[in-house]
Design a protein around this motif. Structure first.
Motif, PDB file in Angstrom:
ATOM      1  N   GLY A   1      -8.204  -0.718  39.483  1.00 22.15           N
ATOM      2  CA  GLY A   1      -7.334   0.357  39.951  1.00 22.15           C
ATOM      3  C   GLY A   1      -7.626   1.716  39.365  1.00 22.15           C
ATOM      4  N   VAL A   2      -8.555   1.791  38.395  1.00 19.61           N
ATOM      5  CA  VAL A   2      -8.916   3.070  37.779  1.00 19.61           C
ATOM      6  C   VAL A   2     -10.117   3.658  38.522  1.00 19.61           C
ATOM      7  CG1 VAL A   2      -9.698   4.233  35.694  1.00 19.61           C
ATOM      8  CG2 VAL A   2      -8.053   2.354  35.533  1.00 19.61           C
ATOM      9  N   VAL A   3      -9.966   4.853  39.028  1.00 16.80           N
ATOM     10  CA  VAL A   3     -10.974   5.498  39.869  1.00 16.80           C
ATOM     11  C   VAL A   3     -11.791   6.494  39.051  1.00 16.80           C
ATOM     12  CG1 VAL A   3     -11.359   6.937  41.912  1.00 16.80           C
ATOM     13  CG2 VAL A   3      -9.469   5.287  41.867  1.00 16.80           C
ATOM     14  N   THR A   4     -13.105   6.460  39.239  1.00 17.32           N
ATOM     15  CA  THR A   4     -13.982   7.443  38.620  1.00 17.32           C
ATOM     16  C   THR A   4     -14.726   8.206  39.711  1.00 17.32           C
ATOM     17  OG1 THR A   4     -14.311   6.051  36.662  1.00 17.32           O
ATOM     18  CG2 THR A   4     -15.892   7.833  37.020  1.00 17.32           C
ATOM     19  N   LEU A   5     -14.606   9.530  39.672  1.00 17.82           N
ATOM     20  CA  LEU A   5     -15.302  10.395  40.622  1.00 17.82           C
ATOM     21  C   LEU A   5     -16.529  10.981  39.935  1.00 17.82           C
ATOM     22  CD1 LEU A   5     -12.251  12.354  42.109  1.00 17.82           C
ATOM     23  CD2 LEU A   5     -13.330  10.296  43.023  1.00 17.82           C
ATOM     24  N   THR A   6     -17.686  10.847  40.547  1.00 20.09           N
ATOM     25  CA  THR A   6     -18.920  11.384  39.986  1.00 20.09           C
ATOM     26  C   THR A   6     -19.654  12.206  41.041  1.00 20.09           C
ATOM     27  OG1 THR A   6     -20.104   9.355  40.586  1.00 20.09           O
ATOM     28  CG2 THR A   6     -19.198   9.473  38.358  1.00 20.09           C
ATOM     29  N   GLY A   7     -20.673  12.943  40.589  1.00 21.16           N
ATOM     30  CA  GLY A   7     -21.447  13.777  41.514  1.00 21.16           C
ATOM     31  C   GLY A   7     -21.211  15.240  41.222  1.00 21.16           C
ATOM     32  N   HIS A   8     -21.360  16.078  42.245  1.00 29.95           N
ATOM     33  CA  HIS A   8     -21.160  17.513  42.037  1.00 29.95           C
ATOM     34  C   HIS A   8     -20.544  18.164  43.268  1.00 29.95           C
ATOM     35  CE1 HIS A   8     -24.703  18.551  44.543  1.00 29.95           C
ATOM     36  NE2 HIS A   8     -25.242  17.468  44.014  1.00 29.95           N
ATOM     37  N   VAL A   9     -19.835  19.261  43.019  1.00 26.00           N
ATOM     38  CA  VAL A   9     -19.170  20.034  44.073  1.00 26.00           C
ATOM     39  C   VAL A   9     -19.463  21.512  43.815  1.00 26.00           C
ATOM     40  CG1 VAL A   9     -17.331  18.379  44.598  1.00 26.00           C
ATOM     41  CG2 VAL A   9     -17.045  19.984  42.707  1.00 26.00           C
ATOM     42  N   PRO A  10     -19.319  22.369  44.832  1.00 28.10           N
ATOM     43  CA  PRO A  10     -19.682  23.786  44.676  1.00 28.10           C
ATOM     44  C   PRO A  10     -18.593  24.680  44.080  1.00 28.10           C
ATOM     45  CG  PRO A  10     -19.122  23.339  46.944  1.00 28.10           C
ATOM     46  CD  PRO A  10     -19.062  22.023  46.243  1.00 28.10           C
ATOM     47  N   SER A  11     -17.424  24.129  43.763  1.00 26.63           N
ATOM     48  CA  SER A  11     -16.366  24.972  43.186  1.00 26.63           C
ATOM     49  C   SER A  11     -15.379  24.114  42.408  1.00 26.63           C
ATOM     50  CB  SER A  11     -15.608  25.736  44.279  1.00 26.63           C
ATOM     51  OG  SER A  11     -14.826  24.854  45.056  1.00 26.63           O
ATOM     52  N   TYR A  12     -14.675  24.754  41.473  1.00 30.18           N
ATOM     53  CA  TYR A  12     -13.641  24.056  40.714  1.00 30.18           C
ATOM     54  C   TYR A  12     -12.479  23.679  41.632  1.00 30.18           C
ATOM     55  CZ  TYR A  12      -9.891  23.160  37.394  1.00 30.18           C
ATOM     56  OH  TYR A  12      -8.850  22.588  36.710  1.00 30.18           O
ATOM     57  N   ALA A  13     -12.199  24.526  42.613  1.00 30.16           N
ATOM     58  CA  ALA A  13     -11.117  24.239  43.552  1.00 30.16           C
ATOM     59  C   ALA A  13     -11.374  22.923  44.287  1.00 30.16           C
ATOM     60  CB  ALA A  13     -10.977  25.385  44.554  1.00 30.16           C
ATOM     61  N   GLU A  14     -12.639  22.669  44.661  1.00 30.19           N
ATOM     62  CA  GLU A  14     -12.961  21.425  45.366  1.00 30.19           C
ATOM     63  C   GLU A  14     -12.876  20.237  44.415  1.00 30.19           C
ATOM     64  OE1 GLU A  14     -16.500  19.563  48.175  1.00 30.19           O
ATOM     65  OE2 GLU A  14     -16.181  21.721  48.074  1.00 30.19           O
ATOM     66  N   LYS A  15     -13.255  20.421  43.166  1.00 31.83           N
ATOM     67  CA  LYS A  15     -13.124  19.360  42.171  1.00 31.83           C
ATOM     68  C   LYS A  15     -11.660  18.971  42.010  1.00 31.83           C
ATOM     69  CE  LYS A  15     -13.910  18.348  37.252  1.00 31.83           C
ATOM     70  NZ  LYS A  15     -14.526  18.806  35.976  1.00 31.83           N
ATOM     71  N   TYR A  16     -10.805  19.964  41.946  1.00 35.66           N
ATOM     72  CA  TYR A  16      -9.364  19.729  41.814  1.00 35.66           C
ATOM     73  C   TYR A  16      -8.815  19.019  43.059  1.00 35.66           C
ATOM     74  CZ  TYR A  16      -4.384  20.801  41.369  1.00 35.66           C
ATOM     75  OH  TYR A  16      -3.018  20.719  41.291  1.00 35.66           O
TER      76      TYR A  16
END
Length: 217
Positions: A33-48
């Motif tokens: 049930g614990v989720v880990t998100l990995t990789g990359h995104v172009p902005s902090y807003a998208e990470k959030y």
């Protein structure tokens, strides 16, 4: 109860559903049930936004957001540029007492410091800078000035819980020591857990919230 594979599939679908998230470079793993998100995104807003989307899936117990923000060339800004934009954003938000808050920028990371009277002011300050171009991350170190006694805080939080339809207040207990709140109990989803924490933060004078509520779908 959903299996980890089912949760992974639903989270990927939720990420694809969100218009503010491009899941092309986001990896999702789930364990117990614990989720880990990995990789990359172009902005902090998208990470959030990706983290918020994952938390919203029923059955998720916790989220570890390990996404890396890689700004495209057009979004690169100097720390001075980001600092100026942050100051202007704080001043333009009527919910933020900007004269009490200082923004410090280092390598694209914004740290907010200062003291406010209400938690909503602390949250509003963070929202003001979260979506600025060039921001890689935000640390909200703003403190909330105590205003009520622990007994008054506990009473106001419990009253707020009873008014909230999103979860069963009878399954959550509130402890307050030195204006620090601890929540215990069981809820059915991560969103219920977050709603309990938000309700606790709304009480004036709360300095911290330790959310020990367990998600048991």
């Amino acid at each position: 109860m959903k299996t980890d594979i089912e949760l992974q599939r639903e989270i990927l679908s939720e990420l694809a559903w969100q218009p503010s998230v491009n899941p092309a470079h986001i990896g999702v793993t789930v364990k117990s049930g614990v989720v880990t998100l990995t990789g990359h995104v172009p902005s902090y807003a998208e990470k959030y936004a990706a983290e918020k989307a994952a938390k919203g899936v029923y059955g998720v117990a916790a989220v570890a957001n390990e996404l890396e923000v890689k700004l495209p060339g057009s979004s690169q800004r100097t720390d001075e540029d980001v600092a100026i934009a942050a100051v202007n954003a704080l001043k333009s938000n009527v919910l933020v007492p900007s004269d009490r808050i200082k923004a410090i920028v280092k390598d694209g990371w914004v740290t907010l410091e200062g003291e406010v009277e209400w938690q909503y002011q602390k949250e509003a300050a963070e929202r003001s800078v979260r979506y600025l171009t060039g921001v890689l991350g935000v640390t909200n170190a703003i403190t909330v000035k105590p205003m009520l006694s622990p007994t008054d805080i506990k009473s106001k939080i419990e009253e707020a819980f009873k008014r909230t339809a999103e979860f069963d207040a009878r399954r959550v207990t509130v402890e307050v020591h030195d204006n620090k709140v601890t929540l215990r109990g069981h809820v059915r989803s991560w969103l219920e857990k977050e709603e309990a924490e938000r309700a606790a933060w709304r009480a004036p004078g709360v300095r911290s919230v330790d959310n020990l509520i367990v998600v048991t779908p």
